[in-house]
Scaffold this motif. Sequence first.
Motif, short mmCIF file in Angstrom:
data_model
loop_
_atom_site.label_atom_id
_atom_site.label_comp_id
_atom_site.label_asym_id
_atom_site.label_seq_id
_atom_site.Cartn_x
_atom_site.Cartn_y
_atom_site.Cartn_z
N LEU A 67 30.94 26.42 50.90
CA LEU A 67 30.76 27.76 52.06
C LEU A 67 31.79 28.70 51.72
CD1 LEU A 67 29.49 29.22 54.41
CD2 LEU A 67 30.32 27.34 56.03
N ASN A 68 32.99 28.24 51.64
CA ASN A 68 34.29 29.31 51.12
C ASN A 68 34.00 29.99 49.91
OD1 ASN A 68 35.79 29.70 53.64
ND2 ASN A 68 36.76 27.37 53.36
N LEU A 71 31.43 32.65 50.52
CA LEU A 71 31.64 33.72 51.29
C LEU A 71 32.70 34.63 50.32
CD1 LEU A 71 32.63 32.09 54.74
CD2 LEU A 71 30.61 33.57 54.28
N ILE A 326 33.45 31.19 62.84
CA ILE A 326 32.33 32.12 62.78
C ILE A 326 31.07 31.57 63.60
CG2 ILE A 326 30.63 33.34 61.23
CD1 ILE A 326 32.84 32.97 59.11
N GLN A 348 37.13 37.76 52.59
CA GLN A 348 35.84 37.30 52.98
C GLN A 348 35.16 38.27 53.93
OE1 GLN A 348 36.29 33.30 54.99
NE2 GLN A 348 36.42 32.24 52.93
N VAL A 352 31.44 38.15 55.89
CA VAL A 352 31.18 37.84 57.04
C VAL A 352 30.65 38.97 57.95
CG1 VAL A 352 32.78 37.16 59.11
CG2 VAL A 352 33.02 36.15 56.83
N VAL A 355 27.13 38.23 57.81
CA VAL A 355 26.87 37.18 58.54
C VAL A 355 26.61 37.53 60.09
CG1 VAL A 355 27.73 34.98 59.64
CG2 VAL A 355 27.71 35.57 57.15
N THR A 367 23.79 32.44 53.95
CA THR A 367 24.37 30.85 53.78
C THR A 367 24.31 30.26 55.24
OG1 THR A 367 25.64 29.58 52.84
CG2 THR A 367 26.63 31.37 53.85
N ASP A 368 24.44 29.13 55.24
CA ASP A 368 24.64 28.38 56.58
C ASP A 368 25.87 28.52 57.01
OD1 ASP A 368 24.30 26.58 58.92
OD2 ASP A 368 23.89 24.70 57.61
N ILE A 369 26.30 28.94 57.94
CA ILE A 369 27.70 29.05 58.60
C ILE A 369 27.68 28.13 59.68
CG2 ILE A 369 28.33 31.21 57.49
CD1 ILE A 369 27.21 30.89 61.09
N LEU A 372 31.00 26.38 60.54
CA LEU A 372 32.18 27.11 60.93
C LEU A 372 32.25 27.35 62.40
CD1 LEU A 372 32.76 29.66 57.88
CD2 LEU A 372 34.11 27.58 58.45
#
Length: 390
Positions: A67-68, A71, A326, A348, A352, A355, A367-369, A372
């Motif tokens: 995930l990071n 981002l 997030i 990021q 973000v 997002v 992407t699936d956040i 977070l």
Amino acid sequence: MSSSAFRTVPASADVVIVGGGVMGVSTAFHLAEAGVRNIVVVERGELGCGSSGKPIGGVRAQFSDPLNIELGNRSLRAYRDFPHRPGADIRLDTVGYLFLLDSDRQVSDFAAGVELQNGLGVPSRVISPDEAGRLCPYVSTDGLVAAVYSPADGHARPGLVVQGYARAAAHAGVTIATHTAVCGIDTAGDRITGVHTDQGRIACSTVICAAGAWSARIGDMVGVDLPVRPVRRQLAFTAPLTPPAPRIPFTIDFSSTAYFHNSDDGLLFGLADPDQEEGFDTTWTPHWLELFRTAARHRAPALADMRTVGGWAGLYEVTPDHNALIGRSAELPGFLYATGFSGHGFLQAPAVGEVMRDLYLEREPFTDISPLGADRFRHGAEIRPEAHVV
């Protein structure tokens, strides 16, 4: 750009964004670009006066979880395209990031990260100590086991990014209310009904918290736990160097967290003081430089005695697992948040902003956040902690 201290803020808005740093203005830009109207960004000082005020910000996609990485990598692409969208020179310098490793355990951990990064399109690689020394002539290879380098990373100027996003947002009709502090948030049941500021009340149904190190206070206004705490981080600048410094990667000694890179006519030094107490104090205190000089004597000896000419102190917005918060509050759906980036917010911010736009518009982000979400700490679902380096 229309940005001023309002005697009275607009009486109503569809969205109020709390925080005029890079995360707030990125969110405002992406919302406005998508056609959202009646957006107000509320900033208690000047734009970028909080954690976004760094003179140079690293941008990278070298992380240890998908995930990071996503981002960071998406944001890197956005920063490369920044002169065209939204349209500003941010002095992006793609010099790469170089992590110096001095133990087999570090090499094993970073090699696993490199494999993951490569699978997601990041061109990082494990390199030898000799190659690290060629990339950064200041480095002493004594005791180095290996290094990790990604040529796609680098650094840019956060202040120019904030201004670029803010100008484009204002041009699209976003109201940017500087010198305007949030005093409270009104709710009725599970709905947000307004934001109180020291310049007047704004009726609204959505609040997006992008208040950085001050986010816990905003969350408390509506009973949403945002576990963010402020920690001071400091850096220093060398005097102009003659001959000029070579163009080097953003170089980090992983064990000590000491880092350095080019800055105008000299170098910039930084280090995360492990004994730094939490708090909002941003006084620059040169004693921390001795920690950097101690690390430099071992890893980059030529830097240890370079004369410095001042520096800067700012705040990291740190969460318990050093990963961002997030998401959208389950109990108060009109309250969204993007905060707690633990030193990774600038790098990021473009991704973000996308997002937050998609969360507001109730469509699937790229992407699936969900990992977070701020409620992960209640459910015991903390993410693997990211190393607390720049």
